[in-house]
Design a protein around this motif. Sequence first.
Motif, short mmCIF file in Angstrom:
data_model
loop_
_atom_site.label_atom_id
_atom_site.label_comp_id
_atom_site.label_asym_id
_atom_site.label_seq_id
_atom_site.Cartn_x
_atom_site.Cartn_y
_atom_site.Cartn_z
N ARG A 104 7.56 59.58 -33.29
CA ARG A 104 7.31 59.28 -31.89
C ARG A 104 7.58 57.93 -31.61
N ARG A 105 7.65 56.87 -32.36
CA ARG A 105 8.01 55.65 -32.19
C ARG A 105 9.52 55.62 -32.15
N GLU A 108 10.30 56.84 -28.47
CA GLU A 108 9.86 55.94 -27.67
C GLU A 108 10.84 54.59 -27.54
N GLU A 126 3.92 65.42 -32.07
CA GLU A 126 3.62 65.04 -30.74
C GLU A 126 4.38 63.99 -29.94
N LEU A 127 5.28 64.25 -29.10
CA LEU A 127 6.30 63.47 -28.50
C LEU A 127 6.12 63.40 -26.95
N PRO A 128 6.75 62.36 -26.49
CA PRO A 128 6.60 62.23 -25.08
C PRO A 128 7.41 63.09 -24.08
#
Length: 210
Positions: A104-105, A108, A126-128
């Motif tokens: 995720r980081r 982002e 879980e990703l944006p």
Amino acid sequence: MPRPRKAPAAAPDLSREIALGGLVCGVDEAGRGPWAGPVVAGAVIWPAGVAVPAGITDSKKLSAQARDRLFEAIVATVPFGIGEASVEEIDRLNILRATFLAMRRAVEALPVMPGHALVDGNRAPELPCPVTTLVKGDSLSLSIAAASIVAKVHRDRLMQAADLRFPGYGFGRHMGYGTPEHQEALQRLGPTSFHRTSFSPIKLLIQNDY
């Protein structure tokens, strides 16, 4: 009669990214298995039409020299992001959840948010953005293969720096994996703050006062 030769495996390509449409990033990690150091994820967007340096494939199939060369070409050419999860986060969350946090980081950290992520493996973090998983993705998808190189080279450089902070363990050679050299150093010197205390070999050492 001579056996027919196997056809060489096809190089990773952008067919899956193009089929998804829009901005798609590939995501992969390095460092799930080692006994020491962070887990690192890379995210790469490879726009269609951008020239591809020869040789991009699963980072595990490349020499260190080839990975370094391709890393420099990738980060100079296309949008990329790098994410880390620390030893403390690995011990607190477990390695799978820490890997997903690093992924995720990495996404982002991209300079532009993708509309979709292709993630190596069969578990979706879980990703944006929406996620599609792809088993052996680093051998199939160009953007995942590029992400695998970014993650691996960045992590190797972190481990080489750790070699200077924690001399005697050989981090710059085995990158934290459980090699005989690493096992011997642990028996002799004990674990450091850079070791994953939730991993069984380190946990047992601590319980037995090494």
